[in-house]
Write an enzyme that holds these catalytic residues in place. Structure first.
Site, PDB file in Angstrom:
ATOM      1  N   PHE A 158     -11.557  -7.919  13.391  1.00 24.88           N
ATOM      2  CA  PHE A 158     -10.448  -8.325  12.519  1.00 24.88           C
ATOM      3  C   PHE A 158     -10.100  -7.183  11.551  1.00 24.88           C
ATOM      4  O   PHE A 158     -10.974  -6.629  10.891  1.00 24.88           O
ATOM      5  CB  PHE A 158     -10.833  -9.580  11.738  1.00 24.88           C
ATOM      6  N   GLN A 159      -8.838  -6.852  11.492  1.00 24.80           N
ATOM      7  CA  GLN A 159      -8.308  -5.775  10.631  1.00 24.80           C
ATOM      8  C   GLN A 159      -8.992  -4.438  10.912  1.00 24.80           C
ATOM      9  O   GLN A 159      -9.209  -3.641  10.007  1.00 24.80           O
ATOM     10  CB  GLN A 159      -8.401  -6.151   9.153  1.00 24.80           C
TER      11      GLN A 159
ATOM     12  N   MET B  24      24.273   9.012   3.390  1.00 25.65           N
ATOM     13  CA  MET B  24      24.152  10.287   4.086  1.00 25.65           C
ATOM     14  C   MET B  24      24.356  10.108   5.590  1.00 25.65           C
ATOM     15  O   MET B  24      25.003  10.932   6.245  1.00 25.65           O
ATOM     16  CB  MET B  24      22.783  10.921   3.800  1.00 25.65           C
TER      17      MET B  24
ATOM     18  N   LYS C 223     -17.509  -1.128   5.377  1.00 31.21           N
ATOM     19  CA  LYS C 223     -17.929  -2.090   4.360  1.00 31.21           C
ATOM     20  C   LYS C 223     -19.453  -2.055   4.142  1.00 31.21           C
ATOM     21  O   LYS C 223     -19.934  -2.201   3.014  1.00 31.21           O
ATOM     22  CB  LYS C 223     -17.495  -3.499   4.784  1.00 31.21           C
TER      23      LYS C 223
ATOM     24  N   GLU D  36       0.826  -1.215   0.000  1.00 29.44           N
ATOM     25  CA  GLU D  36       0.000   0.000   0.000  1.00 29.44           C
ATOM     26  C   GLU D  36       0.857   1.260   0.000  1.00 29.44           C
ATOM     27  O   GLU D  36       0.446   2.298  -0.525  1.00 29.44           O
ATOM     28  CB  GLU D  36      -0.957  -0.004   1.196  1.00 29.44           C
TER      29      GLU D  36
END
Lengths: 552, 90
Positions: A113-114, A465, A163, A47
């Site tokens: 969940f999630q 760096m 959802k 993502e």
């Protein structure tokens, strides 16, 4: 029509043709609607890649008919993986819409969940965020999000869609009434004061930032500089707004700015700040930055006025409207001669002993080989500064660099997004061996989409760096910066059907760059450089910009 | 230095978090806070009375608060309304 289908329909109405994302449980209805919904979707392999690709799409497409990047993720880990991309867009003021799935409303707050409180998580990394709780609100929320993302100072807007909202039938939609204020003309008395300061100044300097590109005011800026002949410097994000042939342009200022720029800014008596914000990487020790200068500050975001430096005149209108009002001739010939002399005296040198490839010289050579519509997407570190110092760009939309957030891993997905925005232009990701590994999974996206993205991987087997700072400021204690266990990058690229080669001798540079540019498809040019090379000059922390360290 | 602000907002469930987050992040410590929701003079929003302390100029906070999408007005007590960013720096 259900909510998910309405999201796709509304995206189309907003002119969105391309989105980037990754599916998952709570966003499945939207992915079902995308399946044949008429908006093209590019699957990334993380993502964060989707968010960075959307940022690259928006940045490379700016001022070329495209405006907003769109990324999509599922709830929980999908949304948390977007966060760095949202912060990237927030810090660099990029118009981005992120749509996240959320668990169904009846189970929100049950640690389902999630489930993550994405709205709460978004507060510090977005310009605004929404969670839709009624399908009637869905369409107007999306419309509002686009307006917020693109108006004033642009930024990312997140829309969290449970959802059950995606699955709900849309029976009616509430109308949206646009609320963005139209661009306002500059305040007349402030403008008069600014013009008086400009006419009185003996050593004025335009300090130009990323706001110019975001306001689509590049041509207005160039006209102002050409008319006034005022010397100018640029921030990292402002690079490209001014071209190298602009008289009295001294390049980038700040921590790794040019010596001519930093010395001259310290002496200026009038700093004209145009779409910039006195970032700490620009100012060095703030109290000693341009100590004798009065300040005229032009910005779309008035909260920048006085945040780091109090302006004498603040102009908070649209740069496109303000800059033409500031035109005027300046009688500053001695100052122009001084900055020109410095530009000449402190010009970059590309002579370099030995056979090792000198990255600044290579990048300068690349710059001369590409056409002006080539996009370069950098990662973060030494190579990023070398690109900013040694390549020339015509338009900020051609130089994609993670300026505010400094996100390693930005370059590869940003290049992917840029290639979608500009399919007919060459897109090059200039990266380092540390940064490249941060989003290396997106090589699959290049393969999947058959993108001709070129990758110039500058490899010193170090986090260069950080190593440089350890060398200079931490007694050479190289804690966790030696990457001598890097993979065989060319072999790795070949696993994604991407051809490539490795070079390590400077005599091979030109021909290898030519092979990379001439390749029809993607190409990885892996360039080994000396691990001891540093970026110069460098303004050490806590000192003024005229006390820069040089090659030592 | 102590400052008292009155903030009116739209009636969004997340607006209080936003105000408090910005206040903390910009370097201001809340001394007291009083909130009323959908009261007579503000039927569709929150009225927030906020007292904060900080070494930083209060404009650093008010300029950020007025940028919040759901904030409608910020008023410094006994001073003028700072409904817009332009007014906030005046």
């Amino acid at each position: 029509m259900n909510g998910a289908q309405q999201i796709v329909a509304t995206l189309k109405q907003q002119g969105v043709e391309q989105v980037f994302g990754y599916p998952g449980g709570a966003i499945m209805p939207l992915y079902d609607a995308l399946y044949d919904g008429g908006v093209k979707h590019m699957l990334t392999r993380h993502e964060q890649g989707a968010a960075m690709a959307a940022v690259g799409y928006a940045r490379a497409g700016a001022n070329r008919g495209l405006k907003v990047g769109v990324c999509i993720a599922t709830s929980g880990p999908g949304a948390t993986n977007l966060v760095t991309g949202l912060a990237e867009a927030q810090l660099d003021s990029i118009p981005l819409i992120a749509i996240t799935g959320q668990v169904a409303q009846p189970v929100i707050g049950t640690d389902a969940f999630q489930e993550v409180d994405v709205l709460g998580m978004s507060l510090s990394v977005t310009k605004h965020s929404f969670m839709v709780t009624d399908v009637k609100e869905l369409k107007r929320t999306i419309e509002q999000a686009f307006e917020i993302a693109t108006s004033g100072r642009p930024g990312p807007v997140l829309i969290d869609v449970p959802k059950d909202i995606q699955l709900a039938e849309v029976e009616e939609s509430l109308a949206y009434v646009a609320s963005a204020k139209p661009a306002t003309a500059p305040n007349a008395s402030s403008l008069a004061q600014a013009k008086r300061l400009i006419s009185e100044a003996k050593q004025p300097m335009a300090y130009v930032g990323g706001g110019v590109g975001m306001a689509n005011a590049v041509s207005e800026l160039r006209a102002f500089l050409t008319d006034s002949q005022i010397p100018s410097v640029s921030t990292l994000k402002g690079i490209g707004a001014i071209t190298e042939d602009q008289p009295y342009y001294l390049g980038m200022l700040g921590m790794h700015g040019t010596k001519a720029a930093n010395l001259s800014v310290q002496e200026t008596d009038l700093l004209i700040v145009i779409g910039a914000r006195f970032d700490d990487r620009v100012t060095g020790k703030l109290d000693e930055f341009a100590p004798d200068a009065k300040v005229i500050h032009l910005d779309a975001d008035a909260s920048e006025f006085g945040k780091r430096r109090e302006p004498d005149v603040a102009l908070d209108s649209d740069l496109k409207l303000t800059l033409p009002e500031l035109h005027g001739k300046c009688d500053i010939a001695p100052w122009q001669a001084t900055v020109n002399q410095r530009k000449h005296d402190f010009a970059w040198r590309y002579d370099h002993p030995g056979a090792h490839i000198f990255a600044p010289a290579m990048l300068n050579e690349l710059s001369k080989m590409i056409n002006k519509d080539t996009v370069v997407a950098c990662d973060v570190g030494q190579h990023q500064m070398w690109v900013a110092q040694h390549m020339q760009f015509d338009g900020p939309e051609n130089h994609l660099s993670s300026a505010g957030l400094g996100t390693m891993g930005f370059g590869l997905p940003a290049a992917i997004g840029a290639q979608f925005a500009r399919p007919n232009d060459t897109v090059i990701n200039v990266s380092g061996d540390g940064s490249f590994m941060m989003n290396v999974q997106e090589l699959t996206t290049i393969k999947r989409a058959k993108l001709p993205v070129k990758m110039l991987l500058i490899d010193n087997n170090r986090l260069g760096m950080v190593r440089q700072w350890q060398d200079l400021f931490f007694n050479g204690r190289f804690s966790e910066t030696i990457l001598d266990d890097n993979p065989d990058f060319v072999k790795m690229a070949s696993a994604f059907d991407i051809p490539g080669e490795t070079i390590s001798n400077k005599i091979d540079v030109h021909a290898a760059l030519q092979r990379m540019l001439n390749s029809d498809g993607p190409y990885l040019l892996h360039v080994l450089i000396d691990a001891e090379e540093n970026v110069w000059p460098l303004v050490p922390p806590g000192v003024a910009n005229d006390k820069m360290m040089e090659d030592c | 230095m102590q400052h008292s602000l009155t903030i009116t907002t739209r009636s969004q469930a997340d607006v209080l978090e936003r105000v408090l987050r910005v206040t903390r992040h910009r370097g201001f410590l809340v001394q007291s806070m009083h909130i009323e929701h959908e009261v007579q003079h503000l039927p569709a929003g929150y009225a927030i009375e906020l007292t904060v302390t900080s070494e930083r100029p209060i404009a650093h906070l008010t300029n950020q608060l007025v940028k919040l999408f759901d904030v409608e007005q910020v008023t410094l007590k006994q001073l003028q309304a700072v409904a817009s960013p332009e007014a906030a720096i005046a």
